[in-house]
Design a protein around this motif. Structure first.
Motif, PDB file in Angstrom:
ATOM      1  N   ASP A 216       7.932  -4.364   6.261  1.00  8.85           N
ATOM      2  CA  ASP A 216       7.908  -5.676   5.612  1.00  8.85           C
ATOM      3  C   ASP A 216       6.722  -6.514   6.095  1.00  8.85           C
ATOM      4  O   ASP A 216       6.140  -7.282   5.340  1.00  8.85           O
ATOM      5  CB  ASP A 216       9.217  -6.425   5.882  1.00  8.85           C
ATOM      6  N   VAL A 217       6.381  -6.341   7.375  1.00  9.00           N
ATOM      7  CA  VAL A 217       5.225  -7.078   7.909  1.00  9.00           C
ATOM      8  C   VAL A 217       3.967  -6.648   7.157  1.00  9.00           C
ATOM      9  O   VAL A 217       3.127  -7.476   6.773  1.00  9.00           O
ATOM     10  CB  VAL A 217       5.051  -6.821   9.427  1.00  9.00           C
TER      11      VAL A 217
ATOM     12  N   SER B 108      -4.198 -17.815   5.215  1.00  6.55           N
ATOM     13  CA  SER B 108      -2.742 -17.718   5.367  1.00  6.55           C
ATOM     14  C   SER B 108      -2.490 -17.076   6.722  1.00  6.55           C
ATOM     15  O   SER B 108      -3.332 -16.314   7.208  1.00  6.55           O
ATOM     16  CB  SER B 108      -2.112 -16.805   4.321  1.00  6.55           C
ATOM     17  N   THR B 109      -1.352 -17.361   7.309  1.00  7.37           N
ATOM     18  CA  THR B 109      -0.994 -16.616   8.517  1.00  7.37           C
ATOM     19  C   THR B 109       0.328 -15.900   8.282  1.00  7.37           C
ATOM     20  O   THR B 109       1.154 -16.337   7.488  1.00  7.37           O
ATOM     21  CB  THR B 109      -0.862 -17.539   9.753  1.00  7.37           C
ATOM     22  N   VAL B 110       0.449 -14.761   8.957  1.00 11.18           N
ATOM     23  CA  VAL B 110       1.699 -14.002   8.936  1.00 11.18           C
ATOM     24  C   VAL B 110       2.272 -14.133  10.348  1.00 11.18           C
ATOM     25  O   VAL B 110       1.602 -13.778  11.319  1.00 11.18           O
ATOM     26  CB  VAL B 110       1.434 -12.521   8.571  1.00 11.18           C
ATOM     27  N   ASN B 111       3.480 -14.693  10.460  1.00 10.22           N
ATOM     28  CA  ASN B 111       4.065 -14.978  11.769  1.00 10.22           C
ATOM     29  C   ASN B 111       5.369 -14.192  11.960  1.00 10.22           C
ATOM     30  O   ASN B 111       6.459 -14.701  11.706  1.00 10.22           O
ATOM     31  CB  ASN B 111       4.366 -16.478  11.892  1.00 10.22           C
TER      32      ASN B 111
ATOM     33  N   HIS C  38       1.432  -8.850   4.581  1.00  7.77           N
ATOM     34  CA  HIS C  38      -0.025  -9.024   4.727  1.00  7.77           C
ATOM     35  C   HIS C  38      -0.708  -8.897   3.370  1.00  7.77           C
ATOM     36  O   HIS C  38      -1.688  -9.594   3.092  1.00  7.77           O
ATOM     37  CB  HIS C  38      -0.605  -7.989   5.696  1.00  7.77           C
ATOM     38  N   LEU C  39      -0.223  -7.997   2.525  1.00  6.73           N
ATOM     39  CA  LEU C  39      -0.815  -7.853   1.188  1.00  6.73           C
ATOM     40  C   LEU C  39      -0.449  -9.043   0.298  1.00  6.73           C
ATOM     41  O   LEU C  39      -1.312  -9.631  -0.361  1.00  6.73           O
ATOM     42  CB  LEU C  39      -0.378  -6.534   0.525  1.00  6.73           C
ATOM     43  N   ALA C  40       0.840  -9.428   0.346  1.00  8.85           N
ATOM     44  CA  ALA C  40       1.270 -10.584  -0.461  1.00  8.85           C
ATOM     45  C   ALA C  40       0.507 -11.845  -0.059  1.00  8.85           C
ATOM     46  O   ALA C  40       0.166 -12.674  -0.906  1.00  8.85           O
ATOM     47  CB  ALA C  40       2.772 -10.803  -0.298  1.00  8.85           C
TER      48      ALA C  40
END
Ligand code: NDP
Length: 343
Positions: free
Chosen positions: A244-245, A192-195, A249-251
């Protein structure tokens, strides 16, 4: 359950490490020196579930091999946050593009070599920068979504440091998705990526503000420390609170529905004028002492100079409410002022 966090000493990563420890995970972090790693362990009161390893330069070949050789069999989750984020260079390949891309490739190669059977989830910290080139961020008839990609090439992004940083995020993220495509049968993890957009919000540890501030927070710091009548550059774009970032990352690895997804983190669009307005309205001690610009002109400026962003898919996947801009800026600036008052 053990989680590896690269670049653990960073602005975002310190919040991630804190949230992981609070949730009961064992955390192995990487930082660039013994001194930085010792400093981090101390800040977390030598938490029994936290240990640190040194990765001096993610650009070096095999940068993560030793760590995964040593710990690979216990690591289930990898959060790759380390990447250069500064605009202080004219050698864009050496200082931005190559470390971002090589760092991503080498952490994934290390997983393949030493932890192919154990690592189940990988989350790469990407950016809204990988959704659009800076030139296109200003097109008010465009809407970015989880499907958008920065159209700059390796060459065309090297016009200035900002575009090159954005390119570094695009090419690093692309390298991760390509790696997974090419190695589907050799590894078992999902990606997954967090953007995130511009990340503001308080530092995990206020004293981080004493040794120079990270790039995104410096946008707020410059305005908090501006002089009356001072002109300022009106940055604009998507914003999100660092808390929230971290949560995302955990979600990203905990929620099965986030596997294979790009999580675009933006609460709303902002511009520097909006920050200045909040500082002047909310902090009586700053009134008359800092820049004012043209109060209330932020929304009109954004309408003309910024693309739109639709991250409703991400919001649905994550299912939690993001910090709003005012709370985020008030918390960011309060911490900066407290640290300033102590000095
Ligand atoms: P920081 O600069 O605080 O964190 C970056 C981390 O990466 C630091 O720990 C840094 O170590 C490490 N790092 C950088 N280059 C290297 C290298 N060559 N070798 C080893 N380690 C390295 O910034 P953020 O916390 O803001 O950024 C974290 C991630 O989030 C990055 O991937 C960034 O691109 C991304 N991001 C950030 C946004 C923001 O607005 N803050 C927005 C969107 C994405 P050191 O400090 O010791 O150099």
């Amino acid at each position: 359950n053990t989680v590896f966090v690269s670049g653990a000493t960073g602005f975002i990563a310190l919040h991630v490490v804190n949230d992981l420890l609070k949730a009961g995970y064992k955390v192995i972090g990487s930082g660039r020196s013994q001194e930085k790693n010792d400093g981090l362990l101390k800040k977390f009161n030598n938490h029994p579930n936290l240990s640190m390893e040194i990765v001096k330069d993610i650009a070096a070949p095999g940068a993560f091999d030793e760590i995964f050789q040593k710990h690979g069999k216990q690591i289930k989750v990898v959060l790759h946050t380390a990447s250069p984020f500064h605009f202080d260079t004219t050698d864009f390949e050496k200082d931005l593009l190559i470390p971002a891309v090589n760092g991503t490739k080498s952490i994934l190669e290390a997983i393949k070599k030493y932890a192919a059977d154990t690592v189940e989830k990988v989350v790469v910290t990407s950016s809204v920068a990988s959704l659009a080139a800076p030139a296109n961020m200003g097109k008010n008839n465009e809407t970015l979504t989880e499907k958008s990609w920065n159209t700059d090439t390796w060459e065309s992004c090297q016009v200035n440091a900002v575009a090159a940083y954005c390119g570094s995020k695009k090419f690093a993220e692309q390298a991760a998705w390509d790696f997974l495509k090419e190695n589907k049968s050799a590894v078992k993890f999902t990606l997954s990526t967090v953007n995130p957009g511009y990340v503001f919000g308080p530092q995990m540890f206020a004293d981080s503000l004493k040794n120079g501030v990270n790039t995104s927070s410096s946008i707020v710091a410059q305005l908090v420390h501006s002089k009356a009548g001072e002109q300022f550059f009106n940055y604009s774009g998507a914003f999100i609170d660092v808390r929230d970032v971290s949560k995302a990352h955990l979600a990203a690895f905990e929620k099965p529905e986030c596997a294979g997804e790009r999580l675009v983190l933006s609460e709303d669009l902002f511009c520097s004028q909006d920050i200045v307005d909040i500082l002047n309205e909310e902090f009586s001690q700053l009134k008359g002492k800092i820049a004012v610009g043209e109060p209330g002109s932020g929304p009109g400026f954004l309408e003309k100079t910024s693309c739109k962003l639709d991250n409703s898919k991400t919001k649905k996947l994550l299912g939690f409410k993001f910090y709003n801009f005012k709370d985020c800026i008030v918390d960011t600036a309060s911490q900066m002022l407290e640290v300033q008052n102590e000095a």
